[in-house]
Design an enzyme around this catalytic site. Structure first.
Site, PDB file in Angstrom:
ATOM      1  N   LYS A 183     -36.463  47.530  21.614  1.00 26.55           N
ATOM      2  CA  LYS A 183     -35.021  47.615  21.890  1.00 26.55           C
ATOM      3  C   LYS A 183     -34.223  46.679  20.972  1.00 26.55           C
ATOM      4  CE  LYS A 183     -31.205  48.935  23.817  1.00 26.55           C
ATOM      5  NZ  LYS A 183     -30.233  47.956  24.074  1.00 26.55           N
TER       6      LYS A 183
ATOM      7  N   GLU B  85     -28.554  49.989  15.344  1.00 28.69           N
ATOM      8  CA  GLU B  85     -27.205  50.319  15.860  1.00 28.69           C
ATOM      9  C   GLU B  85     -26.127  49.586  15.040  1.00 28.69           C
ATOM     10  OE1 GLU B  85     -26.892  50.246  20.308  1.00 28.69           O
ATOM     11  OE2 GLU B  85     -25.538  48.571  19.901  1.00 28.69           O
TER      12      GLU B  85
END
Ligand SMILES: NC(=O)C1=CN([C@@H]2O[C@H](COP(=O)(O)OP(=O)(O)OC[C@H]3O[C@@H](n4cnc5c(N)ncnc54)[C@H](O)[C@@H]3O)[C@@H](O)[C@H]2O)C=CC1
Ligand SMILES: O=C(CO)[C@H](O)[C@H](O)COP(=O)(O)O
Length: 300
Positions: free
Chosen positions: A169, A176
């Site tokens: 993550k 991102e």
């Protein structure tokens, strides 16, 4: 299955609702009493403390933490600890640092699953993408819950041992940052460039079949639709930054080049200019005079 959920904010409440919708039972706690009352209205059993939550759960406890990363996770685990044993499973679905997660996996008497969660509040309808680290048996045991919280069975997987879920993550968030930066730069050039463009129309066209279509690009389209093609009064200040910092730090330790993520992180920090402007840019402005006698732009 019966699930205890601690932390009923933007993300935890979605966990509650999706798990209830899938026909499971939920016991819910948050420091915020209104959040607990609202979860109870939705069908969860309210708890008035972490200990109360633990006591309301069956012998084999399954607990999902969805609180801010850091102290809140340790505080909840400290309260849970006397009530846990090796048959229990604790999931941390927040954005914890993977090294905190490996430490907690060692220290917690229960099986510990570190679960990277992606999808944001939109996951209420769509479900999340879940990246899970920890013991295989615990992952298998929680599969009905993961099926409910994720987009479905394909929306979650076990990445590997303790820490790996939050590690994946962390890297996801680095990606991102870089994608946001790339879209930002492209739209900035279009906004400043040769043509008077409707950026919502550009984003919509790109989102329909273009190589670079994506959910982030759909969010760009939404932003231009809601704020206007010049983004109206949206400020050039980008908050956050912890997960990207972790990604860059890890890349340095692993000697893996991540120039795009690094640059995107730097741009984010750079957005937090002082009211009187970035010192480095002001100095560059003055130095161009020094070496080239270029005119110095001065404040009004
Ligand atoms: N908002 C997002 O888009 C995403 C958030 N995350 C992560 O999920 C976690 C939760 O995020 P959000 O729901 O957005 O935060 P939030 O701020 O909306 O909710 C956090 C909730 O935890 C409660 N809380 C804090 N300390 C507590 C404690 N010791 N015991 C019980 N409750 C406590 C707060 O009262 C609050 O209701 C964070 O780790 C965040 O980084 C992960 C992916 C996306
Ligand atoms: O995990 C997320 C999205 O994937 C969360 O939105 C997170 O809060 C973003 O992290 P940062 O504050 O580093 O931008």
């Amino acid at each position: 299955m019966q699930l205890g959920v601690i932390g009923l904010g933007r993300m935890g409440r979605i966990v509650v609702d999706r798990v209830l919708d899938a026909g499971h039972d939920v016991v819910a706690f948050d420091l915020d009493e209104e959040a607990v009352a609202s979860a109870a209205e939705a069908g969860a059993t309210p708890a008035d403390s972490v200990v109360d939550l633990a006591e309301r759960l069956d012998d084999e406890k399954r607990i999902w933490l969805m609180v801010p990363a850091g102290e809140a996770v340790d505080a909840a685990l400290a309260d849970l600890e006397p009530h846990l044993d090796g048959d229990d499973v604790v999931v941390d679905g927040g954005n914890s640092h993977f090294e905190d997660s490996t430490r907690r996996a060692d220290e917690t008497p229960a099986a510990y699953l570190d679960c990277g969660t992606s999808g944001g509040p939109a996951g209420a309808e769509l479900g999340f993408s879940l990246m899970v680290g920890g013991p295989e048996w615990a992952y298998e045991e929680l599969t009905p819950v993961f099926d409910a919280v994720a987009t479905g069975p394909a929306g979650h997987d076990r990445m590997g041992p303790a820490g790996s879920g939050h590690y994946v993550k962390m890297v996801h968030n680095g990606v991102e940052y870089a994608l946001m930066q790339a879209y930002g730069e492209g739209f900035e050039l279009l906004a400043e460039g040769r043509y008077d463009l409707d950026l919502e129309a550009v984003a919509r066209t790109w989102n329909n079949g273009a190589v670079i279509r994506s959910w982030l690009l759909e969010l760009c389209e939404e932003a231009f639709r809601e704020e206007g093609t010049d983004l109206g009064d949206v400020d050039d200040y980008v908050a956050g930054g912890s997960t990207g910092t972790w990604t860059v730090r890890e890349a340095l330790e692993q000697e893996v080049p991540v120039p795009l993520i690094y640059q995107a992180l730097g741009e984010r920090f750079g957005s937090r200019a002082r009211e009187d402007g970035r010192f480095s840019r002001r100095l560059a402005n003055r130095l161009r005079y020094g070496f080239g006698r270029h005119e110095v732009a001065r404040r009004e």
